[in-house]
Design a protein around this motif. Structure first.
Motif, PDB file in Angstrom:
ATOM      1  N   SER A 298      -5.666  52.663  26.231  1.00  0.00           N
ATOM      2  CA  SER A 298      -5.300  51.260  26.396  1.00  0.00           C
ATOM      3  C   SER A 298      -5.834  50.409  25.240  1.00  0.00           C
ATOM      4  O   SER A 298      -5.120  49.557  24.697  1.00  0.00           O
ATOM      5  N   LEU A 299      -7.087  50.657  24.842  1.00  0.00           N
ATOM      6  CA  LEU A 299      -7.675  49.875  23.755  1.00  0.00           C
ATOM      7  C   LEU A 299      -7.079  50.246  22.399  1.00  0.00           C
ATOM      8  O   LEU A 299      -6.972  49.391  21.517  1.00  0.00           O
ATOM      9  N   GLN A 300      -6.699  51.490  22.221  1.00  0.00           N
ATOM     10  CA  GLN A 300      -6.002  51.863  20.985  1.00  0.00           C
ATOM     11  C   GLN A 300      -4.696  51.082  20.859  1.00  0.00           C
ATOM     12  O   GLN A 300      -4.380  50.557  19.789  1.00  0.00           O
ATOM     13  N   ASP A 301      -3.946  51.008  21.958  1.00  0.00           N
ATOM     14  CA  ASP A 301      -2.699  50.241  21.954  1.00  0.00           C
ATOM     15  C   ASP A 301      -2.976  48.760  21.700  1.00  0.00           C
ATOM     16  O   ASP A 301      -2.228  48.076  20.991  1.00  0.00           O
ATOM     17  N   GLU A 302      -4.074  48.259  22.288  1.00  0.00           N
ATOM     18  CA  GLU A 302      -4.482  46.864  22.077  1.00  0.00           C
ATOM     19  C   GLU A 302      -4.771  46.623  20.605  1.00  0.00           C
ATOM     20  O   GLU A 302      -4.354  45.620  20.006  1.00  0.00           O
ATOM     21  N   LEU A 303      -5.496  47.566  19.996  1.00  0.00           N
ATOM     22  CA  LEU A 303      -5.862  47.432  18.584  1.00  0.00           C
ATOM     23  C   LEU A 303      -4.626  47.461  17.696  1.00  0.00           C
ATOM     24  O   LEU A 303      -4.542  46.715  16.712  1.00  0.00           O
ATOM     25  N   ILE A 304      -3.659  48.320  18.019  1.00  0.00           N
ATOM     26  CA  ILE A 304      -2.406  48.359  17.258  1.00  0.00           C
ATOM     27  C   ILE A 304      -1.746  46.981  17.275  1.00  0.00           C
ATOM     28  O   ILE A 304      -1.282  46.482  16.236  1.00  0.00           O
ATOM     29  N   GLY A 305      -1.707  46.349  18.449  1.00  0.00           N
ATOM     30  CA  GLY A 305      -1.114  45.018  18.559  1.00  0.00           C
ATOM     31  C   GLY A 305      -1.851  43.988  17.739  1.00  0.00           C
ATOM     32  O   GLY A 305      -1.239  43.157  17.050  1.00  0.00           O
ATOM     33  N   VAL A 306      -3.191  44.032  17.769  1.00  0.00           N
ATOM     34  CA  VAL A 306      -4.003  43.079  17.008  1.00  0.00           C
ATOM     35  C   VAL A 306      -3.805  43.290  15.512  1.00  0.00           C
ATOM     36  O   VAL A 306      -3.662  42.323  14.749  1.00  0.00           O
TER      37      VAL A 306
ATOM     38  N   LEU B  46       4.373  57.429   9.337  1.00  0.00           N
ATOM     39  CA  LEU B  46       5.077  57.107  10.576  1.00  0.00           C
ATOM     40  C   LEU B  46       5.373  55.612  10.610  1.00  0.00           C
ATOM     41  O   LEU B  46       4.529  54.795  10.227  1.00  0.00           O
ATOM     42  N   ALA B  47       6.559  55.265  11.066  1.00  0.00           N
ATOM     43  CA  ALA B  47       6.957  53.852  11.097  1.00  0.00           C
ATOM     44  C   ALA B  47       6.053  53.060  12.030  1.00  0.00           C
ATOM     45  O   ALA B  47       5.518  53.580  13.007  1.00  0.00           O
ATOM     46  N   LYS B  48       5.864  51.784  11.695  1.00  0.00           N
ATOM     47  CA  LYS B  48       5.082  50.865  12.525  1.00  0.00           C
ATOM     48  C   LYS B  48       5.999  49.781  13.073  1.00  0.00           C
ATOM     49  O   LYS B  48       6.980  49.425  12.427  1.00  0.00           O
TER      50      LYS B  48
ATOM     51  N   ASP C 255      -1.201  44.543  14.025  1.00  0.00           N
ATOM     52  CA  ASP C 255       0.138  44.084  13.663  1.00  0.00           C
ATOM     53  C   ASP C 255       0.185  42.563  13.518  1.00  0.00           C
ATOM     54  O   ASP C 255       0.850  42.027  12.623  1.00  0.00           O
ATOM     55  N   LYS C 256      -0.544  41.862  14.396  1.00  0.00           N
ATOM     56  CA  LYS C 256      -0.563  40.389  14.352  1.00  0.00           C
ATOM     57  C   LYS C 256      -1.311  39.864  13.132  1.00  0.00           C
ATOM     58  O   LYS C 256      -0.920  38.869  12.526  1.00  0.00           O
ATOM     59  N   THR C 257      -2.421  40.520  12.800  1.00  0.00           N
ATOM     60  CA  THR C 257      -3.316  39.977  11.772  1.00  0.00           C
ATOM     61  C   THR C 257      -3.129  40.599  10.393  1.00  0.00           C
ATOM     62  O   THR C 257      -3.586  40.029   9.397  1.00  0.00           O
TER      63      THR C 257
ATOM     64  N   LEU D  93      -3.266  55.611  14.512  1.00  0.00           N
ATOM     65  CA  LEU D  93      -3.660  54.322  13.952  1.00  0.00           C
ATOM     66  C   LEU D  93      -3.538  54.225  12.434  1.00  0.00           C
ATOM     67  O   LEU D  93      -3.400  53.136  11.887  1.00  0.00           O
ATOM     68  N   SER D  94      -3.585  55.357  11.739  1.00  0.00           N
ATOM     69  CA  SER D  94      -3.855  55.333  10.300  1.00  0.00           C
ATOM     70  C   SER D  94      -2.638  55.215   9.401  1.00  0.00           C
ATOM     71  O   SER D  94      -1.553  55.688   9.727  1.00  0.00           O
ATOM     72  N   ASP D  95      -2.891  54.647   8.231  1.00  0.00           N
ATOM     73  CA  ASP D  95      -2.013  54.819   7.073  1.00  0.00           C
ATOM     74  C   ASP D  95      -2.458  56.039   6.273  1.00  0.00           C
ATOM     75  O   ASP D  95      -1.638  56.753   5.703  1.00  0.00           O
TER      76      ASP D  95
END
Length: 263
Positions: free
Chosen positions: A176-184, A228-230, A186-188, A205-207
């Motif tokens: 859940s927190l990994q998904d949360e971090l992905i969202g953050v 992988l696409a983001k 993407d926003k920032t 998570l990585s590039d």
């Protein structure tokens, strides 16, 4: 474009009662703005040591590190850190834990109303605005980590450094927190360097995944570019053959090349 962070010929040794211990050697790594890097390797390979060097919490024995065009000579607000232990002050509310950092960084040039706005926005970004008046003992481990991430993002660092931030959590909370971090992210558009032991987390998570050789005298063994696409969706990636290939490449390095070398 010039990298945001440059690690140049860095070595790190520690003096012990048994003599000098070489933790890292010949570390060279450029990190671009907006890039997400994970550091992975077996225990004792110097992942956290390298992260601490970028954070300025320790200084290298040889070589140098540059962040945003300036030598890293100590901690600074352009580098936010999230530890495995949330490190929240237990006598402060969630709001006040975040506000404390915001006030230290922006208090000299912004009024209380603006500081309050920054704090509330950071907590809302990690979906913790509903609990801003609660104290750390009143919330779960995953929620504490959300507040720790909010505190780091609230000071608007150039780079976010994370040392196994989800390592102590159960699998569902971690996902859940990994998904949360992905969202953050993407926003920032944040630049992130994160230490992990989790192969799936590294690919998700990585590039780029920076794979460390075994210690002592560890160095960078291989760097895997993750194309992988983001934004990334963990359910879709579970059936993605490219995700499986990246995962297999990391596992081969860690459990074939490194364990074979150690043997």
């Amino acid at each position: 474009m010039k990298p945001l962070v440059q690690v140049q010929d860095v070595g790190m040794k520690f003096d012990t009662k048994n003599g000098s211990f070489v933790a890292l050697r010949d570390i060279n790594l450029d990190i671009s703005e907006g890039e997400v890097i994970t550091l992975i390797g077996h225990s004792g390979c110097g992942k956290s040591t390298l992260l601490n060097l970028i954070a300025g919490l320790t200084l290298p024995s040889s070589g140098g590190l540059i962040c945003n065009g300036r030598e890293i000579a100590g901690p600074g607000p352009e580098r936010g850190v999230v530890f495995q232990n949330h490190s929240l002050l237990p006598w402060l509310s969630c709001f006040d834990n975040v506000y404390l950092g915001v006030e230290r960084v922006f208090g000299a040039k912004e009024g209380r109303a603006k500081l309050k706005e920054r704090t509330e926005a950071a907590l809302a970004m990690v979906h913790m605005d509903h609990a801003m008046n609660k104290f750390p003992h009143e919330i779960s481990g995953g929620m504490k980590q959300r507040v720790g991430i909010a505190r780091a993002f609230a000071i608007e660092p150039k780079i976010l450094l994370m040392d196994e931030p989800f390592g102590a959590l159960d699998a569902l909370t971690r996902a859940s927190l990994q998904d949360e971090l992905i969202g953050v992210m993407d926003k920032t558009g944040a630049t992130v360097v994160m230490v992990t032991h989790d192969v799936d987390e590294a690919v998700l998570l990585s590039d780029r995944v920076v794979m460390m050789t075994n210690g002592p005298a560890a160095t960078i063994g291989e760097i895997l570019q993750v194309k992988l696409a983001k934004p990334r969706n963990r359910l879709a990636l579970a059936h993605d053959p490219q995700f499986a290939e990246y995962r297999a490449a990391i596992l081969e390095f860690l459990y074939k090349k490194q364990l074979k070398h150690a043997a």
